[in-house]
Design a protein around this motif. Structure first.
Motif, mmCIF file in Angstrom:
data_model
loop_
_atom_site.group_PDB
_atom_site.id
_atom_site.type_symbol
_atom_site.label_atom_id
_atom_site.label_comp_id
_atom_site.label_asym_id
_atom_site.label_seq_id
_atom_site.Cartn_x
_atom_site.Cartn_y
_atom_site.Cartn_z
ATOM 1 N N UNK A 42 -10.743 -4.870 4.952
ATOM 2 C CA UNK A 42 -10.033 -3.889 4.423
ATOM 3 C C UNK A 42 -8.625 -4.570 3.553
ATOM 4 N N UNK A 43 -8.055 -3.920 5.493
ATOM 5 C CA UNK A 43 -6.693 -4.629 5.156
ATOM 6 C C UNK A 43 -6.390 -5.698 4.213
ATOM 7 N N UNK A 44 -6.821 -6.982 4.138
ATOM 8 C CA UNK A 44 -6.534 -7.666 3.962
ATOM 9 C C UNK A 44 -6.800 -7.616 1.588
ATOM 10 N N UNK A 45 -7.984 -6.761 1.584
ATOM 11 C CA UNK A 45 -7.922 -7.545 -0.252
ATOM 12 C C UNK A 45 -8.177 -5.706 -0.482
ATOM 13 N N UNK A 46 -7.609 -4.779 0.300
ATOM 14 C CA UNK A 46 -7.687 -3.903 -0.044
ATOM 15 C C UNK A 46 -5.794 -3.281 -0.462
ATOM 16 N N UNK A 162 0.207 2.421 -0.228
ATOM 17 C CA UNK A 162 0.017 3.224 -1.542
ATOM 18 C C UNK A 162 -1.926 2.945 -1.645
ATOM 19 N N UNK A 163 -1.966 1.541 -1.868
ATOM 20 C CA UNK A 163 -3.325 0.913 -2.525
ATOM 21 C C UNK A 163 -4.106 1.538 -1.640
ATOM 22 N N UNK A 164 -4.113 1.498 -0.398
ATOM 23 C CA UNK A 164 -5.103 1.893 0.811
ATOM 24 C C UNK A 164 -5.638 3.668 0.893
ATOM 25 N N UNK A 165 -3.805 4.293 0.344
ATOM 26 C CA UNK A 165 -4.120 5.624 0.883
ATOM 27 C C UNK A 165 -5.137 6.026 -0.499
#
Ligand code: ZN
Length: 181
Positions: A42-46, A162-165
């Motif tokens: 998730x860290x890497x792709x999103x 922002x993307x993770x949020x």
């Protein structure tokens, strides 16, 4: 000096070994290692995080808390920066569970940006597990409570990715819809 790829695959192997007897608490009883690998993914792709130390820390993030791994092992094998990030997201298991959960809320705003993003993915992984593959003995109220708590911790992590949020907000919206909360 080991390359980043070597360190990353060594971390994956080490974490898989450390968690070898553990399973996730969901119905399908997945091997535990699926969770830390998902956090790194998730860290890497999103999240677009490509810092090898952060991805390595993600793979190792539950080893000190939940396995026989010691701080010194992580320090020696993966270096000081990885070790610091892992320690930032490690709960003190000598405290009662309710206290640990409260402390996560209190500590979240004070974490480093690296640990904040890791923790965001930890919460995303755990909440999507609750939806996709709920623990069989959890009543609906307990799942709703878990999502509520996850949101409170997550609030302290905001402002770093922002993307993770956005991903988290969509997930929680879906969770509320599906759990009827
Ligand atoms: Zn975790």
């Amino acid at each position: 000096m080991n390359s980043d790829f070597q360190r990353l695959v060594t971390a994956a192997h080490y974490a898989a070994h450390q968690h070898r007897t553990q399973k996730r608490k969901g119905l399908n009883e997945e091997p535990y290692i699926v969770h830390p690998l998902e956090v790194a993914r998730l860290l890497s792709t999103i999240g677009g995080v490509h810092d090898p130390d952060v991805l390595i820390a993600a793979i190792l993030h539950d080893t000190i808390e939940d396995t026989s791994a010691e701080k010194e092992d992580i320090l020696e094998m993966f270096g000081e920066r990885v070790c610091e990030i892992v320690l930032e997201v490690t709960d003190d298991k000598s405290l009662p569970k309710a206290e640990r959960k409260k402390l996560q809320e209190e500590h979240a705003p004070h974490l480093s940006p690296e640990a904040k993003q890791l923790k965001m993915c930890d919460k995303i992984s755990n909440i999507s597990d609750i939806l996709e593959n709920p623990p069989k003995d959890w009543p609906l109220e307990r799942m709703i409570e878990y999502v509520d708590w996850g949101e409170r911790v997550f609030a302290g992590l905001r402002g770093t990715n922002e993307d993770l949020e956005r991903h988290f907000d969509e997930l929680v919206e879906r969770a509320r819809r599906e759990l009827g909360a």
